[in-house]
Design an enzyme around this catalytic site. Sequence first.
Site, PDB file in Angstrom:
ATOM      1  CG  HIS A 158      -9.836   2.588  13.371  1.00 58.84           C
ATOM      2  ND1 HIS A 158     -10.901   3.792  13.420  1.00 58.84           N
ATOM      3  CD2 HIS A 158      -9.878   2.708  11.526  1.00 58.84           C
ATOM      4  CE1 HIS A 158     -10.970   4.064  11.975  1.00 58.84           C
ATOM      5  NE2 HIS A 158     -10.771   3.222  10.748  1.00 58.84           N
ATOM      6  CE  LYS A 162      -6.918   4.930  12.613  1.00 56.18           C
ATOM      7  NZ  LYS A 162      -6.057   5.299  11.885  1.00 56.18           N
TER       8      LYS A 162
HETATM    9  N1  LIG Z   1      -7.854   6.694   2.758  1.00 53.01           N
HETATM   10  C1  LIG Z   1      -8.463   5.351   3.437  1.00 53.01           C
HETATM   11  O1  LIG Z   1      -8.986   5.327   3.075  1.00 53.01           O
HETATM   12  C2  LIG Z   1      -6.984   4.280   4.057  1.00 53.01           C
HETATM   13  C3  LIG Z   1      -6.107   5.357   4.592  1.00 53.01           C
HETATM   14  N2  LIG Z   1      -5.152   4.432   5.196  1.00 53.01           N
HETATM   15  C4  LIG Z   1      -3.547   5.001   5.257  1.00 53.01           C
HETATM   16  O2  LIG Z   1      -2.688   4.292   4.762  1.00 53.01           O
HETATM   17  C5  LIG Z   1      -1.790   4.377   5.705  1.00 53.01           C
HETATM   18  C6  LIG Z   1      -0.902   2.607   5.528  1.00 53.01           C
HETATM   19  O3  LIG Z   1      -1.630   1.937   6.441  1.00 53.01           O
HETATM   20  P1  LIG Z   1      -1.225   0.334   6.468  1.00 53.01           P
HETATM   21  O4  LIG Z   1      -1.224  -0.641   5.278  1.00 53.01           O
HETATM   22  O5  LIG Z   1      -2.400   0.305   7.759  1.00 53.01           O
HETATM   23  O6  LIG Z   1      -0.566   0.941   7.703  1.00 53.01           O
HETATM   24  P2  LIG Z   1       1.410  -0.151   7.773  1.00 53.01           P
HETATM   25  O7  LIG Z   1       2.191   0.639   8.997  1.00 53.01           O
HETATM   26  O8  LIG Z   1       1.157  -1.605   7.859  1.00 53.01           O
HETATM   27  O9  LIG Z   1       1.779   0.203   6.364  1.00 53.01           O
HETATM   28  C7  LIG Z   1       2.899   0.954   5.535  1.00 53.01           C
HETATM   29  C8  LIG Z   1       3.547   0.997   5.063  1.00 53.01           C
HETATM   30  O10 LIG Z   1       4.302   2.076   4.253  1.00 53.01           O
HETATM   31  C9  LIG Z   1       5.645   1.899   3.935  1.00 53.01           C
HETATM   32  N3  LIG Z   1       6.148   2.922   4.487  1.00 53.01           N
HETATM   33  C10 LIG Z   1       6.247   3.775   5.464  1.00 53.01           C
HETATM   34  N4  LIG Z   1       6.892   4.706   5.093  1.00 53.01           N
HETATM   35  C11 LIG Z   1       6.957   4.973   4.392  1.00 53.01           C
HETATM   36  C12 LIG Z   1       7.437   6.044   3.283  1.00 53.01           C
HETATM   37  N5  LIG Z   1       8.606   6.979   3.457  1.00 53.01           N
HETATM   38  N6  LIG Z   1       7.940   5.154   2.244  1.00 53.01           N
HETATM   39  C13 LIG Z   1       8.009   4.374   1.462  1.00 53.01           C
HETATM   40  N7  LIG Z   1       6.821   3.762   1.849  1.00 53.01           N
HETATM   41  C14 LIG Z   1       6.882   4.060   3.729  1.00 53.01           C
HETATM   42  C15 LIG Z   1       5.444   0.453   5.266  1.00 53.01           C
HETATM   43  O11 LIG Z   1       6.907  -0.451   4.421  1.00 53.01           O
HETATM   44  P3  LIG Z   1       7.325  -1.876   4.698  1.00 53.01           P
HETATM   45  O12 LIG Z   1       6.737  -2.459   4.797  1.00 53.01           O
HETATM   46  O13 LIG Z   1       9.063  -1.401   4.438  1.00 53.01           O
HETATM   47  O14 LIG Z   1       7.515  -1.087   6.895  1.00 53.01           O
HETATM   48  C16 LIG Z   1       4.748   0.040   5.196  1.00 53.01           C
HETATM   49  O15 LIG Z   1       4.960  -1.099   3.671  1.00 53.01           O
HETATM   50  C17 LIG Z   1      -2.207   5.014   6.877  1.00 53.01           C
HETATM   51  O16 LIG Z   1      -1.890   6.653   7.162  1.00 53.01           O
HETATM   52  C18 LIG Z   1      -3.460   4.812   7.221  1.00 53.01           C
HETATM   53  O17 LIG Z   1      -3.968   5.792   7.758  1.00 53.01           O
HETATM   54  C19 LIG Z   1      -5.373   3.360   5.635  1.00 53.01           C
HETATM   55  C20 LIG Z   1      -6.682   2.619   5.335  1.00 53.01           C
HETATM   56  C21 LIG Z   1      -7.310   3.564   4.002  1.00 53.01           C
HETATM   57  O1  LIG Z   2      -5.780   2.698  10.142  1.00 60.20           O
HETATM   58  C1  LIG Z   2      -6.748   2.477   9.320  1.00 60.20           C
HETATM   59  O2  LIG Z   2      -6.217   1.531   8.817  1.00 60.20           O
HETATM   60  C2  LIG Z   2      -7.365   3.460   8.135  1.00 60.20           C
HETATM   61  N1  LIG Z   2      -7.225   4.504   8.661  1.00 60.20           N
HETATM   62  C3  LIG Z   2      -7.909   5.920   8.000  1.00 60.20           C
HETATM   63  C4  LIG Z   2      -8.346   6.914   9.283  1.00 60.20           C
HETATM   64  O3  LIG Z   2      -7.231   6.806  10.336  1.00 60.20           O
HETATM   65  O4  LIG Z   2      -9.558   7.491   8.705  1.00 60.20           O
HETATM   66  C5  LIG Z   2      -9.307   5.082   7.066  1.00 60.20           C
HETATM   67  C6  LIG Z   2      -9.729   3.881   8.046  1.00 60.20           C
HETATM   68  O5  LIG Z   2     -10.986   4.256   8.399  1.00 60.20           O
HETATM   69  C7  LIG Z   2      -8.595   3.196   7.652  1.00 60.20           C
END
Ligand SMILES: NC(=O)C1=CN([C@@H]2O[C@H](COP(=O)(O)OP(=O)(O)OC[C@H]3O[C@@H](n4cnc5c(N)ncnc54)[C@H](OP(=O)(O)O)[C@@H]3O)[C@@H](O)[C@H]2O)C=CC1
Ligand SMILES: O=C(O)C1=N[C@H](C(=O)O)C[C@H](O)C1
Length: 255
Positions: A158, A162
């Site tokens: 990643h 991360k």
């Molecule tokens: N299942 C999948 O395939 C994937 C899952 N993910 C997961 O998605 C999540 C987000 O990843 P990523 O976008 O990189 O993280 P970021 O830290 O870039 O973004 C997180 C976002 O969530 C918001 N946020 C955080 N806490 C809260 C809350 N309690 N209530 C509402 N909004 C909240 C933040 O708000 P603010 O902008 O105001 O700080 C921000 O907009 C992680 O858990 C990641 O592991 C990511 C990629 C793929």
């Molecule tokens: O944090 C991310 O971006 C991602 N998180 C997920 C993980 O922890 O497996 C999924 C994806 O790989 C991207």
Amino acid sequence: MEKIRIGLFGFGKTGKIIANEFLRNDSFLLEWVVRKGYESHHKYASRLLGYEFEAGDIYSMTDITDTFFLERKVDAIVDFSSAAGVYEYRTAAELKIPIVSAISKYGEAELKQLREYAKSTAVLYSPNITLGINVLLVAAQVLQKIAPHADIEIVEEHFGEKKEVSGTAKKIAEALNLDAARHVHSIRVGGIVGNHQIVFGMPNQTIRLSHESVSRAAFGQGAIFAVKHIINQPIGMYHMENIIADMFRNHIPVY
Ligand SMILES: NC(=O)C1=CN([C@@H]2O[C@H](COP(=O)(O)OP(=O)(O)OC[C@H]3O[C@@H](n4cnc5c(N)ncnc54)[C@H](OP(=O)(O)O)[C@@H]3O)[C@@H](O)[C@H]2O)C=CC1
Ligand SMILES: O=C(O)C1=N[C@H](C(=O)O)C[C@H](O)C1
């Protein structure tokens, strides 16, 4: 045909891409986005992403009142925020709004809360929502049954920032009955979106099953697939790998 109305939690590295995938898909209407803070408060996600129309009104988590989900009806909630976000849509679950959670790292308490919601509405939870990873997950379990003596190691790569071990890799390890602490190897370099490789080592051959998320749009496409599936399902908990396993069963070639 009526558009499927979406409420999105999270507007970060991934949430912005997810929002864009829904905005560019004519089957969907992004109704609102909820984020943690007040950045871009009450602006439109569509405008911030370069569109001429207005969609995806941006709220802060502090805007969520008991009537928030009643006053801003959606057909599904998609969560790409953080583990803590799960506590913010209890009333949505009570209103039977289907939920797709893509949070990759839940603690036991959050997972328990999500399972509670699945008693009131349809919930799909996937720590990696790409179709490809879930095909890999099912294929790896089949291969392990075919080659039970193979040594197996999991490599995940990643982006440099991360911090946590890939939730995807932990899920693969769990599915293969492997100790993630011993069998998951993490690489953190550059801007890698998310790569996973499962290495099956045998005396005279090695089989590598691998998946590369080239763009975060892959997660958006997975979320779209998940929403289209979940909105037609009865109350309960669903996982992408179960959907893919059914597709394997229905499409396995018969020689
Ligand atoms: N299942 C999948 O395939 C994937 C899952 N993910 C997961 O998605 C999540 C987000 O990843 P990523 O976008 O990189 O993280 P970021 O830290 O870039 O973004 C997180 C976002 O969530 C918001 N946020 C955080 N806490 C809260 C809350 N309690 N209530 C509402 N909004 C909240 C933040 O708000 P603010 O902008 O105001 O700080 C921000 O907009 C992680 O858990 C990641 O592991 C990511 C990629 C793929
Ligand atoms: O944090 C991310 O971006 C991602 N998180 C997920 C993980 O922890 O497996 C999924 C994806 O790989 C991207």
